[in-house]
Design a protein around this motif. Structure first.
Motif, PDB file in Angstrom:
ATOM      1  N   ARG A  49       0.813  -1.230   0.000  1.00 52.17           N
ATOM      2  CA  ARG A  49       0.000   0.000   0.000  1.00 52.17           C
ATOM      3  C   ARG A  49       0.843   1.274   0.000  1.00 52.17           C
ATOM      4  O   ARG A  49       0.307   2.368  -0.122  1.00 52.17           O
ATOM      5  CB  ARG A  49      -0.950   0.005   1.194  1.00 52.17           C
ATOM      6  N   GLU A  50       2.151   1.134   0.135  1.00 50.88           N
ATOM      7  CA  GLU A  50       3.049   2.288   0.093  1.00 50.88           C
ATOM      8  C   GLU A  50       3.926   2.275  -1.157  1.00 50.88           C
ATOM      9  O   GLU A  50       4.777   3.139  -1.321  1.00 50.88           O
ATOM     10  CB  GLU A  50       3.918   2.306   1.345  1.00 50.88           C
ATOM     11  N   ALA A  51       3.703   1.308  -2.042  1.00 45.49           N
ATOM     12  CA  ALA A  51       4.529   1.158  -3.242  1.00 45.49           C
ATOM     13  C   ALA A  51       3.973   1.980  -4.403  1.00 45.49           C
ATOM     14  O   ALA A  51       2.761   2.181  -4.520  1.00 45.49           O
ATOM     15  CB  ALA A  51       4.598  -0.310  -3.646  1.00 45.49           C
ATOM     16  N   ASN A  52       4.882   2.438  -5.259  1.00 47.53           N
ATOM     17  CA  ASN A  52       4.481   3.231  -6.418  1.00 47.53           C
ATOM     18  C   ASN A  52       3.533   2.473  -7.333  1.00 47.53           C
ATOM     19  O   ASN A  52       2.595   3.053  -7.879  1.00 47.53           O
ATOM     20  CB  ASN A  52       5.705   3.689  -7.211  1.00 47.53           C
ATOM     21  N   GLU A  53       3.741   1.167  -7.522  1.00 48.04           N
ATOM     22  CA  GLU A  53       2.870   0.401  -8.415  1.00 48.04           C
ATOM     23  C   GLU A  53       1.429   0.376  -7.901  1.00 48.04           C
ATOM     24  O   GLU A  53       0.479   0.399  -8.692  1.00 48.04           O
ATOM     25  CB  GLU A  53       3.407  -1.010  -8.636  1.00 48.04           C
ATOM     26  N   TYR A  54       1.261   0.365  -6.588  1.00 48.83           N
ATOM     27  CA  TYR A  54      -0.073   0.412  -6.000  1.00 48.83           C
ATOM     28  C   TYR A  54      -0.724   1.765  -6.275  1.00 48.83           C
ATOM     29  O   TYR A  54      -1.882   1.835  -6.704  1.00 48.83           O
ATOM     30  CB  TYR A  54       0.008   0.144  -4.494  1.00 48.83           C
ATOM     31  N   PHE A  55       0.026   2.852  -6.071  1.00 46.16           N
ATOM     32  CA  PHE A  55      -0.515   4.194  -6.310  1.00 46.16           C
ATOM     33  C   PHE A  55      -0.830   4.422  -7.781  1.00 46.16           C
ATOM     34  O   PHE A  55      -1.827   5.059  -8.120  1.00 46.16           O
ATOM     35  CB  PHE A  55       0.433   5.270  -5.780  1.00 46.16           C
ATOM     36  N   GLU A  56      -0.018   3.883  -8.669  1.00 40.89           N
ATOM     37  CA  GLU A  56      -0.285   4.003 -10.101  1.00 40.89           C
ATOM     38  C   GLU A  56      -1.557   3.244 -10.476  1.00 40.89           C
ATOM     39  O   GLU A  56      -2.354   3.719 -11.292  1.00 40.89           O
ATOM     40  CB  GLU A  56       0.907   3.502 -10.922  1.00 40.89           C
ATOM     41  N   PHE A  57      -1.736   2.074  -9.888  1.00 35.30           N
ATOM     42  CA  PHE A  57      -2.947   1.300 -10.148  1.00 35.30           C
ATOM     43  C   PHE A  57      -4.176   2.042  -9.612  1.00 35.30           C
ATOM     44  O   PHE A  57      -5.211   2.106 -10.286  1.00 35.30           O
ATOM     45  CB  PHE A  57      -2.823  -0.092  -9.540  1.00 35.30           C
ATOM     46  N   LEU A  58      -4.076   2.619  -8.420  1.00 30.63           N
ATOM     47  CA  LEU A  58      -5.187   3.410  -7.873  1.00 30.63           C
ATOM     48  C   LEU A  58      -5.536   4.571  -8.801  1.00 30.63           C
ATOM     49  O   LEU A  58      -6.713   4.842  -9.056  1.00 30.63           O
ATOM     50  CB  LEU A  58      -4.822   3.979  -6.498  1.00 30.63           C
ATOM     51  N   LYS A  59      -4.536   5.245  -9.302  1.00 31.14           N
ATOM     52  CA  LYS A  59      -4.751   6.368 -10.217  1.00 31.14           C
ATOM     53  C   LYS A  59      -5.486   5.899 -11.470  1.00 31.14           C
ATOM     54  O   LYS A  59      -6.452   6.531 -11.908  1.00 31.14           O
ATOM     55  CB  LYS A  59      -3.405   6.994 -10.589  1.00 31.14           C
ATOM     56  N   ALA A  60      -5.060   4.781 -12.038  1.00 31.27           N
ATOM     57  CA  ALA A  60      -5.706   4.243 -13.235  1.00 31.27           C
ATOM     58  C   ALA A  60      -7.157   3.842 -12.944  1.00 31.27           C
ATOM     59  O   ALA A  60      -8.050   4.082 -13.765  1.00 31.27           O
ATOM     60  CB  ALA A  60      -4.915   3.055 -13.766  1.00 31.27           C
ATOM     61  N   LEU A  61      -7.396   3.240 -11.790  1.00 35.32           N
ATOM     62  CA  LEU A  61      -8.763   2.859 -11.425  1.00 35.32           C
ATOM     63  C   LEU A  61      -9.653   4.087 -11.264  1.00 35.32           C
ATOM     64  O   LEU A  61     -10.798   4.094 -11.738  1.00 35.32           O
ATOM     65  CB  LEU A  61      -8.769   2.051 -10.128  1.00 35.32           C
ATOM     66  N   ARG A  62      -9.148   5.110 -10.604  1.00 34.99           N
ATOM     67  CA  ARG A  62      -9.944   6.335 -10.421  1.00 34.99           C
ATOM     68  C   ARG A  62     -10.293   6.958 -11.765  1.00 34.99           C
ATOM     69  O   ARG A  62     -11.417   7.437 -11.968  1.00 34.99           O
ATOM     70  CB  ARG A  62      -9.191   7.327  -9.535  1.00 34.99           C
ATOM     71  N   GLN A  63      -9.352   6.965 -12.692  1.00 33.77           N
ATOM     72  CA  GLN A  63      -9.623   7.505 -14.030  1.00 33.77           C
ATOM     73  C   GLN A  63     -10.702   6.678 -14.727  1.00 33.77           C
ATOM     74  O   GLN A  63     -11.585   7.224 -15.378  1.00 33.77           O
ATOM     75  CB  GLN A  63      -8.344   7.518 -14.868  1.00 33.77           C
ATOM     76  N   ARG A  64     -10.634   5.359 -14.567  1.00 31.95           N
ATOM     77  CA  ARG A  64     -11.634   4.489 -15.190  1.00 31.95           C
ATOM     78  C   ARG A  64     -13.011   4.722 -14.583  1.00 31.95           C
ATOM     79  O   ARG A  64     -14.008   4.787 -15.288  1.00 31.95           O
ATOM     80  CB  ARG A  64     -11.201   3.037 -15.005  1.00 31.95           C
ATOM     81  N   PHE A  65     -13.067   4.887 -13.245  1.00 35.83           N
ATOM     82  CA  PHE A  65     -14.350   5.178 -12.589  1.00 35.83           C
ATOM     83  C   PHE A  65     -14.931   6.496 -13.098  1.00 35.83           C
ATOM     84  O   PHE A  65     -16.127   6.601 -13.360  1.00 35.83           O
ATOM     85  CB  PHE A  65     -14.187   5.237 -11.068  1.00 35.83           C
ATOM     86  N   ARG A  66     -14.079   7.513 -13.231  1.00 38.45           N
ATOM     87  CA  ARG A  66     -14.553   8.806 -13.738  1.00 38.45           C
ATOM     88  C   ARG A  66     -15.117   8.665 -15.152  1.00 38.45           C
ATOM     89  O   ARG A  66     -16.157   9.228 -15.481  1.00 38.45           O
ATOM     90  CB  ARG A  66     -13.426   9.832 -13.727  1.00 38.45           C
ATOM     91  N   ALA A  67     -14.414   7.906 -15.994  1.00 40.21           N
ATOM     92  CA  ALA A  67     -14.859   7.701 -17.369  1.00 40.21           C
ATOM     93  C   ALA A  67     -16.212   6.995 -17.405  1.00 40.21           C
ATOM     94  O   ALA A  67     -17.094   7.365 -18.201  1.00 40.21           O
ATOM     95  CB  ALA A  67     -13.817   6.903 -18.168  1.00 40.21           C
ATOM     96  N   VAL A  68     -16.395   6.011 -16.550  1.00 38.30           N
ATOM     97  CA  VAL A  68     -17.673   5.296 -16.485  1.00 38.30           C
ATOM     98  C   VAL A  68     -18.773   6.236 -15.997  1.00 38.30           C
ATOM     99  O   VAL A  68     -19.878   6.263 -16.545  1.00 38.30           O
ATOM    100  CB  VAL A  68     -17.563   4.050 -15.575  1.00 38.30           C
ATOM    101  N   ALA A  69     -18.474   7.036 -14.986  1.00 35.55           N
ATOM    102  CA  ALA A  69     -19.478   7.952 -14.423  1.00 35.55           C
ATOM    103  C   ALA A  69     -19.894   9.026 -15.425  1.00 35.55           C
ATOM    104  O   ALA A  69     -21.039   9.462 -15.430  1.00 35.55           O
ATOM    105  CB  ALA A  69     -18.928   8.603 -13.151  1.00 35.55           C
ATOM    106  N   GLU A  70     -18.965   9.424 -16.286  1.00 34.11           N
ATOM    107  CA  GLU A  70     -19.255  10.477 -17.266  1.00 34.11           C
ATOM    108  C   GLU A  70     -19.953   9.951 -18.510  1.00 34.11           C
ATOM    109  O   GLU A  70     -20.463  10.741 -19.295  1.00 34.11           O
ATOM    110  CB  GLU A  70     -17.965  11.183 -17.653  1.00 34.11           C
ATOM    111  N   SER A  71     -19.989   8.627 -18.677  1.00 32.14           N
ATOM    112  CA  SER A  71     -20.611   8.083 -19.895  1.00 32.14           C
ATOM    113  C   SER A  71     -22.083   7.811 -19.706  1.00 32.14           C
ATOM    114  O   SER A  71     -22.650   7.904 -18.687  1.00 32.14           O
ATOM    115  CB  SER A  71     -19.912   6.822 -20.333  1.00 32.14           C
TER     116      SER A  71
END
Length: 71
Positions: A49-71
């Motif tokens: 939970r403190e690793a960069n790969e985890y934070f990058e994955f969280l960022k990608a998931l948040r972007q995907r959620f935003r895209a779904v919410a906007e569609s």
């Protein structure tokens, strides 16, 4: 054991840490809006939970959620 478990959560962080696969549901009528395989290692220690790969994955998931919410 060859078993499957299903967790339902509203926490993106929890989903990212626990899941091998994340399914995002769309709005009415309910449908699968995204089906995402986790890039994180299968064995996950709390330190992940403190690793960069985890934070990058969280960022990608948040972007995907935003895209779904906007569609």
């Amino acid at each position: 054991l060859g078993q499957t478990s299903l967790f339902v959560t509203h926490s993106i962080g929890e989903a990212a840490f626990l899941a091998d696969r994340i399914v995002i549901l769309g709005t009415r009528p309910g449908h699968i809006a995204a089906d995402i395989q986790s890039p994180l290692p299968a064995e996950r220690e709390p330190a992940l939970r403190e690793a960069n790969e985890y934070f990058e994955f969280l960022k990608a998931l948040r972007q995907r959620f935003r895209a779904v919410a906007e569609s």
